[in-house]
Design a protein around this motif. Structure first.
Motif, PDB file in Angstrom:
ATOM      1  N   UNK A 153       0.850  -1.447   0.010  1.00 34.59           N
ATOM      2  CA  UNK A 153       0.113   0.015  -0.016  1.00 34.59           C
ATOM      3  C   UNK A 153       0.799   1.117  -0.110  1.00 34.59           C
ATOM      4  N   UNK A 154       0.556   2.094  -0.958  1.00 39.63           N
ATOM      5  CA  UNK A 154       1.441   3.405  -1.002  1.00 39.63           C
ATOM      6  C   UNK A 154       0.997   4.427   0.077  1.00 39.63           C
ATOM      7  N   UNK A 155       2.049   4.795   0.643  1.00 41.39           N
ATOM      8  CA  UNK A 155       1.673   5.718   1.927  1.00 41.39           C
ATOM      9  C   UNK A 155       2.685   7.190   1.928  1.00 41.39           C
ATOM     10  N   UNK A 156       2.575   7.890   0.954  1.00 42.89           N
ATOM     11  CA  UNK A 156       3.234   9.125   0.831  1.00 42.89           C
ATOM     12  C   UNK A 156       4.498   8.651  -0.008  1.00 42.89           C
ATOM     13  N   UNK A 162       2.470  -5.845   3.908  1.00 47.27           N
ATOM     14  CA  UNK A 162       1.895  -6.739   5.110  1.00 47.27           C
ATOM     15  C   UNK A 162       1.501  -8.116   4.276  1.00 47.27           C
ATOM     16  N   UNK A 163       1.922  -9.302   5.046  1.00 40.91           N
ATOM     17  CA  UNK A 163       1.783 -10.437   4.487  1.00 40.91           C
ATOM     18  C   UNK A 163       2.435 -11.627   5.054  1.00 40.91           C
ATOM     19  N   UNK A 182       6.294 -10.135  -3.453  1.00 36.19           N
ATOM     20  CA  UNK A 182       5.264 -10.105  -4.363  1.00 36.19           C
ATOM     21  C   UNK A 182       4.222  -9.838  -3.633  1.00 36.19           C
ATOM     22  N   UNK A 183       3.368  -8.840  -4.048  1.00 40.33           N
ATOM     23  CA  UNK A 183       2.014  -8.664  -3.380  1.00 40.33           C
ATOM     24  C   UNK A 183       0.960  -7.743  -4.176  1.00 40.33           C
ATOM     25  N   UNK A 184      -0.191  -7.517  -3.696  1.00 39.86           N
ATOM     26  CA  UNK A 184      -1.160  -6.613  -4.517  1.00 39.86           C
ATOM     27  C   UNK A 184      -1.044  -5.276  -4.177  1.00 39.86           C
ATOM     28  N   UNK A 185      -0.974  -4.421  -5.069  1.00 34.99           N
ATOM     29  CA  UNK A 185      -1.124  -2.895  -4.914  1.00 34.99           C
ATOM     30  C   UNK A 185      -2.298  -2.298  -5.322  1.00 34.99           C
ATOM     31  N   UNK A 186      -3.073  -3.196  -6.308  1.00 39.45           N
ATOM     32  CA  UNK A 186      -4.415  -2.811  -6.898  1.00 39.45           C
ATOM     33  C   UNK A 186      -5.312  -4.073  -6.748  1.00 39.45           C
ATOM     34  N   UNK A 187      -5.755  -4.371  -5.639  1.00 36.27           N
ATOM     35  CA  UNK A 187      -6.497  -5.474  -5.552  1.00 36.27           C
ATOM     36  C   UNK A 187      -7.888  -5.542  -6.232  1.00 36.27           C
ATOM     37  N   UNK A 188      -8.440  -4.088  -6.316  1.00 35.42           N
ATOM     38  CA  UNK A 188      -9.627  -4.310  -7.263  1.00 35.42           C
ATOM     39  C   UNK A 188      -9.569  -4.072  -8.789  1.00 35.42           C
ATOM     40  N   UNK A 235       7.862  -0.917   6.052  1.00 35.49           N
ATOM     41  CA  UNK A 235       7.955   0.559   5.245  1.00 35.49           C
ATOM     42  C   UNK A 235       9.243   0.371   4.456  1.00 35.49           C
ATOM     43  N   UNK A 236       8.996   0.557   3.141  1.00 33.70           N
ATOM     44  CA  UNK A 236      10.217   0.718   2.364  1.00 33.70           C
ATOM     45  C   UNK A 236       9.900   1.954   1.201  1.00 33.70           C
TER      46      UNK A 236
END
Length: 403
Positions: A153-156, A162-163, A182-188, A235-236
């Motif tokens: 998830x983008x935060x600034x 998380x996973x 590897x994870x979801x940035x745009x789950x929808x 956070x990265x």
């Protein structure tokens, strides 16, 4: 030969075989002992002692194509060399050609920034650090990678990750410094193949918790250091995103193609060595008044094993040739076919060898149980047999879509 070796490859193969005879085979017993006694959280001294010797002889990063860092070999040229290293569990890391570092190095070279290359690729190429690849998850059927639930998830100016991942090879290794996650940035996103992204996560980032090593048929650290890792509010910097949001599957396909064929090349070498062990064993043992090698069932299995190895090798070389000439995307069917055929071939030959060794074949004394663990694992790693078979069938059926 259908695919003759160039003088350059023939010379590298000669040097590799010589190194294996002088340094790898004599140290295998020590390697397995260190793996068992030290466990998956430690560095095995024998590996670190042999790596400088391999590098000094120019047997280093042979897998890298068209690169100033490697031997500049095509997939087809690398195939017989990778087969040689596959004859021993000790060898690939000694030559800096082991998974998942090979795939991660290729990803960093293709998609990493210059800063990423300096910080992570350079020490990986030098064999100074190791890496891991976090994709598979215990909570979902990861054979369908679109099921992956981990979030990015983008935060600034940062991403928060998380996973829970498992079968994350190398994570318990104290030299493991960087993870490709590897994870979801745009789950929808309605396009399920654009929901995923890949991002670089330094292993010392707060929130990265390597929970435990996972044994493969009871082996910790051999054939690999499978691990479970939990990422909690990690956070990265946003610059750690590879290629861009939603490009995870694109990267995965570029990464997994070479990885799959490298696994198959090594397995052919492992099958060859297993057949050698089987032949030596049956010639030295007598049962029911004659050598086991003269028993018809033994001869049939040896003959079938030789046929199966030759078939698998030709299929693998054909896939390598296709990857070199038409590219990984077009060669999907060829890659999928070897991913099914080669591990199944190796499993069968190793099983016959265990049978030929009698009760001793089920112990760790002959390296057959370790070999079987590797071959059986690879019927699941990088996609299970069923997924690849379905893909092959779809390619085949597509030929008749207009009939």
């Amino acid at each position: 030969m259908l695919y003759p070796m160039s003088p350059k490859v023939a010379e590298l193969k000669r040097k590799l075989e010589s190194f294996m005879d002088r340094h790898i085979y004599p140290n295998e017993e020590r390697f397995y002992r260190e793996a068992e006694e030290l466990g998956p959280w430690k560095v095995y001294p024998v590996v670190e002692e042999l790596k400088p010797l391999a590098r000094a002889e120019g047997l280093w990063n042979l897998f890298l194509p068209e690169s100033n860092h490697g031997a500049g070999l095509t997939n087809l040229e690398y195939a017989p060399l990778c087969e040689v290293t596959g004859r021993s569990h000790l060898a690939p890391e000694v030559f800096n050609c082991s998974a998942p570092d090979t795939g991660n190095m290729e990803v960093l070279e293709r998609y990493g920034s210059e800063k990423d290359k300096e910080r992570w690729l350079k020490p990986l190429l030098a064999g100074e650090i190791r890496s891991c690849f976090a994709m598979t998850e215990p909570a979902v059927a990861s054979s369908d990678a679109t099921n992956i639930e981990s979030s990015i998830v983008r935060d600034g100016d940062h991403y928060v990750i998380n996973g829970r991942k498992w079968y994350t090879t190398n994570a318990t290794d104290p030299r493991c410094k960087i993870c490709i996650f590897m994870g979801k940035t745009d789950p929808d996103n309605p396009d399920r193949h654009k929901q995923q992204s890949m991002i670089l996560v330094p292993m010392d980032t707060p929130g990265v918790d390597v929970k435990r090593p996972l044994p493969v048929f009871g082996f910790y650290g051999v054939p690999d250091r499978a691990s479970e890792v939990v990422f909690t509010d990690v956070r990265v910097p946003k610059e750690n995103m590879l290629l861009g949001e939603g490009r995870g599957f694109e990267i995965a396909q570029g990464r997994l193609g070479p990885g799959r064929i490298h696994h198959c090349m090594r397995l052919i070498g492992l099958a060859e060595r297993t057949l050698e062990k089987m032949c030596r064993r049956v010639r030295s043992r007598v049962a029911f008044g004659k050598p086991v090698s003269e028993q018809t069932v033994t001869q049939e299995r040896i003959a079938e094993a030789r046929i199966m190895i030759e078939q698998a090798r030709l299929l693998t070389l054909n896939a390598a040739f296709a990857m070199d000439t038409v590219g990984n995307k077009v060669a999907k069917a060829e890659i999928a076919m070897i991913k099914v055929a080669v591990p199944n071939m190796a499993c069968q030959i190793i099983d016959w060898a265990i049978q030929a060794h009698g009760g001793g074949g089920t112990s760790n004394d002959f390296g057959l149980t370790q070999a079987y663990a590797t071959a059986r694992l690879l019927r699941l790693a990088d996609g299970p047999d069923e997924v690849h078979r379905n893909q092959i069938a779809r390619f085949e059926l597509k030929k008749y879509s207009n009939t």
